[in-house]
Each structure stands twice: as C-alpha cells, then as structure tokens.
Design a protein around this motif. Structure first.
Motif, PDB file in Angstrom:
ATOM      1  N   ALA A 198       0.835  -1.200   0.000  1.00  0.00           N
ATOM      2  CA  ALA A 198       0.000   0.000   0.000  1.00  0.00           C
ATOM      3  C   ALA A 198       0.873   1.255   0.000  1.00  0.00           C
ATOM      4  CB  ALA A 198      -0.914  -0.006   1.226  1.00  0.00           C
ATOM      5  N   SER A 199       0.391   2.297  -0.664  1.00  0.00           N
ATOM      6  CA  SER A 199       1.101   3.578  -0.742  1.00  0.00           C
ATOM      7  C   SER A 199       0.526   4.539   0.289  1.00  0.00           C
ATOM      8  CB  SER A 199       0.969   4.173  -2.148  1.00  0.00           C
ATOM      9  OG  SER A 199       1.576   3.333  -3.102  1.00  0.00           O
ATOM     10  N   VAL A 200       1.405   5.056   1.140  1.00  0.00           N
ATOM     11  CA  VAL A 200       1.013   6.009   2.181  1.00  0.00           C
ATOM     12  C   VAL A 200       1.615   7.358   1.816  1.00  0.00           C
ATOM     13  CG1 VAL A 200       1.042   6.565   4.631  1.00  0.00           C
ATOM     14  CG2 VAL A 200       0.957   4.162   3.885  1.00  0.00           C
ATOM     15  N   ARG A 201       0.775   8.345   1.657  1.00  0.00           N
ATOM     16  CA  ARG A 201       1.263   9.666   1.259  1.00  0.00           C
ATOM     17  C   ARG A 201       1.962  10.348   2.430  1.00  0.00           C
ATOM     18  NH1 ARG A 201      -2.356  14.297  -1.817  1.00  0.00           N
ATOM     19  NH2 ARG A 201      -0.671  15.816  -2.103  1.00  0.00           N
ATOM     20  N   ILE A 202       3.136  10.911   2.164  1.00  0.00           N
ATOM     21  CA  ILE A 202       3.898  11.641   3.169  1.00  0.00           C
ATOM     22  C   ILE A 202       3.420  13.095   3.164  1.00  0.00           C
ATOM     23  CG2 ILE A 202       6.184  12.329   3.948  1.00  0.00           C
ATOM     24  CD1 ILE A 202       5.701   9.335   4.056  1.00  0.00           C
ATOM     25  N   PRO A 203       2.949  13.623   4.303  1.00  0.00           N
ATOM     26  CA  PRO A 203       2.480  15.017   4.321  1.00  0.00           C
ATOM     27  C   PRO A 203       3.645  15.986   4.179  1.00  0.00           C
ATOM     28  CG  PRO A 203       2.426  14.075   6.538  1.00  0.00           C
ATOM     29  CD  PRO A 203       2.775  12.952   5.608  1.00  0.00           C
ATOM     30  N   LEU A 204       3.481  16.966   3.302  1.00  0.00           N
ATOM     31  CA  LEU A 204       4.501  17.977   3.033  1.00  0.00           C
ATOM     32  C   LEU A 204       3.940  19.361   3.317  1.00  0.00           C
ATOM     33  CD1 LEU A 204       5.863  16.598  -0.371  1.00  0.00           C
ATOM     34  CD2 LEU A 204       6.810  16.197   1.918  1.00  0.00           C
ATOM     35  N   ILE A 205       4.782  20.227   3.885  1.00  0.00           N
ATOM     36  CA  ILE A 205       4.393  21.592   4.236  1.00  0.00           C
ATOM     37  C   ILE A 205       4.976  22.541   3.195  1.00  0.00           C
ATOM     38  CG2 ILE A 205       4.467  23.378   6.012  1.00  0.00           C
ATOM     39  CD1 ILE A 205       4.895  21.179   8.074  1.00  0.00           C
ATOM     40  N   SER A 206       4.136  23.402   2.645  1.00  0.00           N
ATOM     41  CA  SER A 206       4.571  24.315   1.583  1.00  0.00           C
ATOM     42  C   SER A 206       4.861  25.724   2.095  1.00  0.00           C
ATOM     43  CB  SER A 206       3.501  24.399   0.488  1.00  0.00           C
ATOM     44  OG  SER A 206       2.281  24.879   1.024  1.00  0.00           O
ATOM     45  N   THR A 207       4.720  25.976   3.388  1.00  0.00           N
ATOM     46  CA  THR A 207       5.016  27.288   3.959  1.00  0.00           C
ATOM     47  C   THR A 207       6.226  27.183   4.882  1.00  0.00           C
ATOM     48  OG1 THR A 207       3.440  26.900   5.755  1.00  0.00           O
ATOM     49  CG2 THR A 207       2.626  28.070   3.809  1.00  0.00           C
ATOM     50  N   GLY A 208       6.803  28.344   5.184  1.00  0.00           N
ATOM     51  CA  GLY A 208       7.996  28.359   6.012  1.00  0.00           C
ATOM     52  C   GLY A 208       9.262  28.056   5.250  1.00  0.00           C
ATOM     53  N   ILE A 209       9.229  28.144   3.914  1.00  0.00           N
ATOM     54  CA  ILE A 209      10.394  27.813   3.093  1.00  0.00           C
ATOM     55  C   ILE A 209      11.089  29.064   2.558  1.00  0.00           C
ATOM     56  CG2 ILE A 209       9.440  25.581   2.432  1.00  0.00           C
ATOM     57  CD1 ILE A 209       8.600  26.789  -0.225  1.00  0.00           C
ATOM     58  N   ALA A 210      10.471  30.225   2.676  1.00  0.00           N
ATOM     59  CA  ALA A 210      11.044  31.467   2.145  1.00  0.00           C
ATOM     60  C   ALA A 210      11.731  32.249   3.266  1.00  0.00           C
ATOM     61  CB  ALA A 210       9.960  32.316   1.485  1.00  0.00           C
ATOM     62  N   TRP A 211      12.604  33.160   2.880  1.00  0.00           N
ATOM     63  CA  TRP A 211      13.259  34.030   3.849  1.00  0.00           C
ATOM     64  C   TRP A 211      12.228  34.969   4.484  1.00  0.00           C
ATOM     65  CZ3 TRP A 211      18.790  36.028   2.465  1.00  0.00           C
ATOM     66  CH2 TRP A 211      19.587  34.939   2.093  1.00  0.00           C
ATOM     67  N   TRP A 212      12.464  35.312   5.756  1.00  0.00           N
ATOM     68  CA  TRP A 212      11.552  36.196   6.465  1.00  0.00           C
ATOM     69  C   TRP A 212      11.482  37.566   5.774  1.00  0.00           C
ATOM     70  CZ3 TRP A 212      11.421  40.930   8.747  1.00  0.00           C
ATOM     71  CH2 TRP A 212      10.353  41.194   9.616  1.00  0.00           C
ATOM     72  N   THR A 213      12.611  38.076   5.327  1.00  0.00           N
ATOM     73  CA  THR A 213      12.619  39.388   4.676  1.00  0.00           C
ATOM     74  C   THR A 213      11.842  39.369   3.366  1.00  0.00           C
ATOM     75  OG1 THR A 213      14.780  38.798   3.728  1.00  0.00           O
ATOM     76  CG2 THR A 213      14.775  40.151   5.713  1.00  0.00           C
ATOM     77  N   ASP A 214      11.901  38.244   2.641  1.00  0.00           N
ATOM     78  CA  ASP A 214      11.116  38.143   1.412  1.00  0.00           C
ATOM     79  C   ASP A 214       9.620  38.129   1.717  1.00  0.00           C
ATOM     80  OD1 ASP A 214      13.447  38.060  -0.010  1.00  0.00           O
ATOM     81  OD2 ASP A 214      13.424  35.908  -0.357  1.00  0.00           O
ATOM     82  N   LYS A 215       9.245  37.375   2.739  1.00  0.00           N
ATOM     83  CA  LYS A 215       7.825  37.197   3.054  1.00  0.00           C
ATOM     84  C   LYS A 215       7.200  38.475   3.603  1.00  0.00           C
ATOM     85  CE  LYS A 215       4.137  34.545   3.744  1.00  0.00           C
ATOM     86  NZ  LYS A 215       3.403  33.867   2.659  1.00  0.00           N
ATOM     87  N   HIS A 216       7.931  39.249   4.396  1.00  0.00           N
ATOM     88  CA  HIS A 216       7.333  40.371   5.105  1.00  0.00           C
ATOM     89  C   HIS A 216       7.811  41.737   4.621  1.00  0.00           C
ATOM     90  CE1 HIS A 216       6.947  36.934   7.934  1.00  0.00           C
ATOM     91  NE2 HIS A 216       5.799  37.507   8.240  1.00  0.00           N
ATOM     92  N   VAL A 217       8.829  41.780   3.763  1.00  0.00           N
ATOM     93  CA  VAL A 217       9.378  43.082   3.354  1.00  0.00           C
ATOM     94  C   VAL A 217       9.383  43.242   1.839  1.00  0.00           C
ATOM     95  CG1 VAL A 217      11.382  44.623   3.466  1.00  0.00           C
ATOM     96  CG2 VAL A 217      10.821  43.165   5.435  1.00  0.00           C
ATOM     97  N   LYS A 218      10.027  42.334   1.119  1.00  0.00           N
ATOM     98  CA  LYS A 218      10.272  42.533  -0.309  1.00  0.00           C
ATOM     99  C   LYS A 218       9.059  42.249  -1.181  1.00  0.00           C
ATOM    100  CE  LYS A 218      14.069  41.549  -2.240  1.00  0.00           C
ATOM    101  NZ  LYS A 218      15.242  40.838  -2.824  1.00  0.00           N
TER     102      LYS A 218
END
Length: 367
Positions: A198-218
């Motif tokens: 059986a195939s069990v899907r591994i949960p992946l998180i798509s947030t928290g991968i960018a720099w803080w300055t990119d997310k909140h400033v640039k």
C-alpha cells in the motif's frame, strides 16, 4: 609680485617671503605625533621560538575542529533522485521527450527509490536544476522589484528591465520579467510503500520555506491584504510560460499572489548553474518515530518543467540538517587541510632550527 625664498633651515623650516602684508607661510608639518611620525608602534620579531609554537597551536586547533565538522556533515542523511527522464528505461522518459512550455496535456510519472537508513528530525525536500544559468546578468536584471512590492503604478507600467516579458500585446504582465516567466512548476509528491504494497502519502508543508525578509518586506500583493486578488490583479495577464495567473498559485490567502513562498524562493536567483532550492518540509507525525522510516518510497511527479532545451537535469533531494546546516564536507576538509599544513610546517621549522640554529651568522674576517 616679486617673491624670494630662503634656503632650507637646519630644522627643515622653509620660509617664503614676499611683498604681501600677511605673515610668512611655512611648509613645515605640524608638531603632532601623527605628522611627525612619533606614534607608538609594535614590530614583531619573528624568531623560531615564536613562529614554531604558532604553527603548532594553529594545527592543534584546526585539525580537531575540522574532524568535528567533517563527522557532523557525514552524519547528515541525504539522497538525490534524478527524474529528468534521459534514460529510455525511466518512467519519465516519455514526459521529457514530449513536454513543452504550456503543454495542454499534463504528464505524470513515478520514480521509485529506497532509503537504507531512517531519516530522523527535520527533513527537507529540495528540487535541483543543472545547467540553468540564473546568474546571467540580463536574466538577473529582468524583474521589477517595485511591482513585486505591490506598487499599483508598477503593476500596470512594468519596468523596462522586464522586456521582452513586460507586456503581452498592450496588457502588462504580472509578475513581469524573465525570472518570473521561468518559474519552476513541477509538482512533487512523496509516498511510502508499505510492506503490504500500500502507498502512504507523506504530508509535506509548503510554507515556512522562504526568507523572512522576502515574506514580510520585499514581496507584497497590490492593495495590501485585500481578500479579492482577482480584482487586485485586474488589467494584467499571466506570464507566457505560466499555466495559470499569479492569483491562483495557492488556495490559502496568505500564500497566494506575490507572497506565494514557492514564487519567492524561485525569485531569489542562484549564483551557480547547478543549484538546489527548498521546496517542501516533511511534516513530522510524532516525536518518537522517525520522520521517514527505512524502506521503499515513490516520487510522483507532475512533469511540467521542460529542461531539454538547455540540456539540463532535474532532481529531488531529501536531507536532514544539523547545528551546522546542511551536508557540506568542504568546511571540515578545509580546516583539516590548513591544520595539517601548519603542523607540518611547524615540524619542518623545528628540524631546520635544530640542524642549522647553532651556526654562527657572522664571518671571521681576521684571517
């Protein structure tokens, strides 16, 4: 005006006289410690007794530090899975041969791989590209930072640096430029193959991968945190190589539009033609069990990004981290090399000093 110059005095004072009424001018520097070169100075005297211990101390410090860094780097688990599909036996071969930009028929493939050791702690998924020159000068300049910061004027009137990806017809492109137009858009999914098959899907998180300055400033969406991004980007068109507009990158409002983290990670250009970028974080289900247990896995790919045009390759990387970051043996090897060289030079200096240090440096000229 007639002038006369007297010879240089004994103290170096040169006096220039003339018919003017002002006092005579002097070229003598001021009587200060700096201008008269009287500042205290320390000049080391390099002898065998001072240089040799310095080499040994550097060697004794650098070698253990290098060994520690090298062992720590080797303890990091990492695996690379190439899914370019160059080999005809690969399941992704048909996708790589037939795919082009804006292909109407999506292509999917699966690549099996095996983890011989469990991956514990934080596990990160990267995508890697080879032979992609993000450091090209015109490519790096082909963007509009004012537009990416949510400036309404730049949204409808992109910078000339974005040409020829600034307009499609008379409609401005958002986001404009070659960097945004070539955004990586493969979809990677990870499955664990249980012993039962059986195939069990591994949960992946798509947030928290960018720099803080990119997310909140640039990077900011036009109109601030307006809930209706469709209206905010009205009057613009998607980049030519994108399958959907920028306001449909994600269903989550805090990860859509210009503040989409996949987009921000891609817009931070790489310095070398072979690079990797953080794509997902494996979601840990428990603190006691390994994040990824040992066993068989399958990488399922929605093959959307063509690389045949620039003879590139694509790969997926799974890796753990340590206190020193990701896997990188170079720093440990560099420390061990410098320490070994210094220790070797210290031994050479001791031998040379022991054999030649007793000889007199002065010659007897009485004979």
């Amino acid at each position: 005006m007639a002038t006369s110059c007297t010879p240089k005095d004994e103290d170096g004072h040169v006096t220039v006289t003339g018919t003017g009424t002002g006092p005579p001018r002097s070229r003598k520097p001021d009587n200060t410690a700096f201008k008269q070169q009287r500042l205290p100075a320390w000049k080391p005297v390099l002898t065998a007794g001072t240089v040799t211990p310095a080499f040994f101390i550097i060697g004794l410090i650098f070698i253990p530090v290098g060994i520690g860094l090298f062992v720590t780097s080797n303890n990091i688990r990492e695996i690379e899975v190439d899914y370019t599909g160059v080999d005809p036996s690969s399941s992704c071969f048909s996708c790589s041969q037939n795919l082009s930009w804006n292909s109407s028929s999506p292509c999917s493939c699966s690549v099996p791989f095996y983890l011989d050791q469990p991956y514990e702690g934080s596990v990160f998924m990267y995508y890697g590209l080879t032979n992609f020159y993000q450091n090209h000068r015109r490519y790096v300049k082909s963007r509009d930072d004012r537009q990416l910061n949510g400036d309404p004027g730049a949204l409808t009137s992109p910078s000339q640096d974005c040409e020829p990806f600034a307009f499609r017809g008379d409609t401005p492109v958002a986001p404009c430029g070659a960097v945004a137009n070539s955004m990586f858009n493969d979809t990677l999914e990870l499955f664990h193959i249980a012993p039962s098959g059986a195939s069990v899907r591994i949960p992946l998180i798509s947030t928290g991968i960018a720099w803080w300055t990119d997310k909140h400033v640039k990077f900011r969406n036009p109109g601030g945190h307006a809930p209706n991004l469709t209206a905010a980007f009205q009057g613009t068109v998607k980049p030519v190589n994108w399958p959907r507009p920028v306001y449909q990158l994600d269903s989550a409002p805090d990860n859509n539009g210009f503040i989409n983290e996949d987009f921000m990670v891609w817009m931070r250009t790489a310095a070398l033609p072979t690079f990797r970028k953080l794509h997902r974080i494996v979601n840990r289900t428990g603190s006691s069990a390994p994040t990824l247990p040992r066993g068989n896995y399958s990488l399922r790919v929605a093959y959307n990004y063509p690389v045949r045009g620039f003879e590139g390759r694509k790969r997926m990387i799974l890796t753990t981290v340590s206190w020193m970051g990701g896997k990188n043996p170079f720093l440990g090897v560099a420390y061990m090399t410098v320490g070994s060289v210094c220790f070797f030079l210290g031994v050479v200096l001791v031998v040379v000093h022991h054999r030649c240090g007793g000889r007199s440096g002065s010659a007897d000229i009485s004979r």
